[in-house]
Design a protein around this motif. Sequence first.
Motif, short mmCIF file in Angstrom:
data_model
loop_
_atom_site.label_atom_id
_atom_site.label_comp_id
_atom_site.label_asym_id
_atom_site.label_seq_id
_atom_site.Cartn_x
_atom_site.Cartn_y
_atom_site.Cartn_z
N PRO A 177 71.56 39.39 18.74
CA PRO A 177 70.92 40.28 19.46
C PRO A 177 69.35 39.98 19.74
O PRO A 177 68.91 40.39 20.88
CB PRO A 177 71.05 41.61 18.50
CG PRO A 177 71.51 41.08 17.32
CD PRO A 177 72.15 39.69 17.53
N MET A 178 68.75 39.65 18.95
CA MET A 178 67.37 39.38 18.89
C MET A 178 66.76 38.48 20.22
O MET A 178 66.02 38.80 20.91
CB MET A 178 66.67 38.92 17.74
CG MET A 178 66.56 39.73 16.41
SD MET A 178 65.57 41.05 16.80
CE MET A 178 63.87 40.39 16.36
N GLU A 179 67.59 37.41 20.08
CA GLU A 179 67.35 36.27 21.07
C GLU A 179 67.72 36.87 22.29
O GLU A 179 67.07 36.68 23.49
CB GLU A 179 68.11 34.92 20.83
CG GLU A 179 67.68 34.40 19.42
CD GLU A 179 68.33 34.82 18.29
OE1 GLU A 179 69.08 36.12 18.41
OE2 GLU A 179 68.10 34.05 17.15
N THR A 180 68.62 37.63 22.38
CA THR A 180 69.54 38.08 23.70
C THR A 180 68.32 39.15 24.26
O THR A 180 67.97 39.20 25.60
CB THR A 180 70.64 38.75 23.48
OG1 THR A 180 71.56 37.75 23.04
CG2 THR A 180 71.29 39.17 25.00
N PHE A 181 68.06 40.37 23.42
CA PHE A 181 67.31 41.24 24.02
C PHE A 181 65.74 40.77 24.30
O PHE A 181 65.18 41.23 25.19
CB PHE A 181 66.98 42.22 22.67
CG PHE A 181 68.04 43.21 22.71
CD1 PHE A 181 68.84 43.58 24.10
CD2 PHE A 181 68.57 43.63 21.50
CE1 PHE A 181 69.80 44.65 23.67
CE2 PHE A 181 69.71 44.58 21.40
CZ PHE A 181 70.48 45.02 22.54
N ILE A 224 66.20 39.10 27.86
CA ILE A 224 66.31 40.12 28.93
C ILE A 224 65.04 41.10 29.19
O ILE A 224 64.51 41.21 30.14
CB ILE A 224 67.42 41.09 28.31
CG1 ILE A 224 68.83 40.53 28.52
CG2 ILE A 224 67.36 42.35 29.24
CD1 ILE A 224 70.02 41.12 28.15
N ALA A 225 64.14 40.98 27.94
CA ALA A 225 62.94 41.89 28.17
C ALA A 225 61.93 41.05 29.07
O ALA A 225 61.41 41.83 29.89
CB ALA A 225 62.41 42.41 26.70
N VAL A 226 61.90 39.89 28.81
CA VAL A 226 61.15 38.93 29.79
C VAL A 226 61.31 38.85 31.11
O VAL A 226 60.65 39.13 31.92
CB VAL A 226 61.10 37.47 29.00
CG1 VAL A 226 60.33 36.50 29.94
CG2 VAL A 226 60.61 37.41 27.70
N VAL A 227 62.64 39.02 31.32
CA VAL A 227 63.15 39.13 32.63
C VAL A 227 62.82 40.51 33.33
O VAL A 227 61.97 40.68 34.53
CB VAL A 227 64.71 39.09 32.80
CG1 VAL A 227 65.23 39.39 34.28
CG2 VAL A 227 64.90 37.56 32.52
N TYR A 228 63.18 41.60 32.41
CA TYR A 228 62.53 42.88 33.07
C TYR A 228 61.03 42.93 33.29
O TYR A 228 60.57 43.57 34.49
CB TYR A 228 62.81 44.21 32.18
CG TYR A 228 64.17 44.66 32.04
CD1 TYR A 228 64.91 45.25 33.41
CD2 TYR A 228 65.11 44.64 31.00
CE1 TYR A 228 66.24 45.80 33.34
CE2 TYR A 228 66.27 45.10 31.10
CZ TYR A 228 66.88 45.55 32.28
OH TYR A 228 68.29 46.05 32.36
N PHE A 229 60.35 42.45 32.29
CA PHE A 229 58.86 42.34 32.54
C PHE A 229 58.34 41.68 33.67
O PHE A 229 57.54 42.13 34.53
CB PHE A 229 58.09 41.75 31.27
CG PHE A 229 56.67 41.74 31.36
CD1 PHE A 229 55.82 43.01 30.95
CD2 PHE A 229 56.12 40.47 31.70
CE1 PHE A 229 54.71 42.84 31.00
CE2 PHE A 229 54.69 40.60 31.78
CZ PHE A 229 53.93 41.66 31.49
N ILE A 230 58.72 40.65 33.99
CA ILE A 230 58.44 39.74 34.85
C ILE A 230 58.67 40.30 36.36
O ILE A 230 57.68 40.27 37.28
CB ILE A 230 59.00 38.48 34.94
CG1 ILE A 230 58.50 37.38 33.84
CG2 ILE A 230 58.79 37.46 36.29
CD1 ILE A 230 59.41 36.26 33.71
#
Lengths: 246, 225
Positions: free
Chosen positions: B191-195, B198-204
């Motif tokens: 879960p840590m790696e996945t979130f 995904i967070a990096v993608v949203y941020f970008i």
Amino acid sequence: MEVGPLIEFRRVNKFFGSNHVLRDIDLTIPTNQKLVIIGPSGSGKSTLIRCINQLERVSSGQVLVDGVDVTAPGARLAEVRQDIGMVFQLFNLYPHKTVLENVTLAPEKVRGVPPEQAAETARYYLKRVGMLHKVNAYPAQLSGGQQQRVAIARALAMKPRFMLFDEPTSALDPEMIGEVLDVMTGLAHEGMTMVVVTHEIGFARQVADRILFLDNGEIAEDGPPAQVLDSPTNERTKSFLSKVLH
Amino acid sequence: MTIKGFTDLLRPENVSFLVGGLAISVRIAVLTILMSFVFGLLLAVARYSGGRFKHARAARYLGLAAAWYIEIIRNLPMLLIMLATYLLGRIPALRAAIIGMTIFTSAIIAEIVRGGLLSIDRGQWEAATAQGFSYRQTLSYIVLPQALRRMIPPIVSQFITIIKDTSFAWSLGVQEMTGRGTIIFAKYANPMETFFTIAVVYFIINYTVGQAARALERRLAGHSF
């Protein structure tokens, strides 16, 4: 042939709440007249001039423009207003439009003038007010005096029957007042009918063929400049003039 | 976070699964933004005009209806509206998510637009009216263009919120990016790696949108007010 008055006030009253701003105003302004309205602040000068194109509704009485009762319910105000040029104290140029667009917008959208023709007319009037070199500038890039000259060109481009000036130099720095008054004087000499609310007594003396002194919502003095400015009969007029004439 | 967590996540089949989810997220966001902007604009103009035409009955009722819509909708949770749209509307989950988000976001955009309209100086109305422009012409040529420029920062904030909130669609069973992430980490226990990914993608995405808006603001501010 009998020519009727261009603008006529018939027993016009205006209230803002309980404040009685215009009291039983009767006034007839013929074509070609240069009428200057003076008076202390709060005397109703701006309200009076704004009743002519109905930016201000009257509380009672009638205002007729070219024989059309603009105070009647259902009056076609947009049509009447197209033929009335108005210049405001704070210029009110459209800040998101260039100088040229400011002048062409109403002719194109309100009158349906083709764009090339509107631009040509705009350039003609911008040249007359000495602003042709700024056609592509935005209002924020101009001085107050320049903005007001563009505003005059904007009004003229609609080829109005007459012009209203509501304290056109009151928001200007002293060194810019002259350039605007020069344009107005030129306009007067060409025979434009003008109603001007101003504190510029020198301009009034030079250009007006009739001056109204408004006091507390009433016409306290009405006559040619020599009479109103030099031998006023009303005490209030005397005291006002002694303050503004220095 | 472990290297293995990331290598599991970045297997080709998982990457394409996530990118597929991202495509759904983007689709929800773009459609919601477009529709909310149109409806928000209409609601704002209706409410604003209702306040200006107190004597015209039709305009006043339309304004009141818009005001009630805005006040009711913006005080409810968006997720509730999305769920209600899905369950009561009996429509596919993806469509329900887009419609539900649009119902909510239109009310938010409407108030931003109305704020922009109210901020325009009275002198603009007077100058246009004196020139013979009709109410509608004054709005569309003079007042709205100025208001829209002032509204760029809050509107873009709202667009960014929409992009993030597409993750609510997972609650309706739509497999958008966040939802597909949960499917992946349930399988690989990462879960840590996945979130994080995904967070990096949203941020970008959101940072890019924000910067684009800043650039637009600067370009418009350069020559006018």
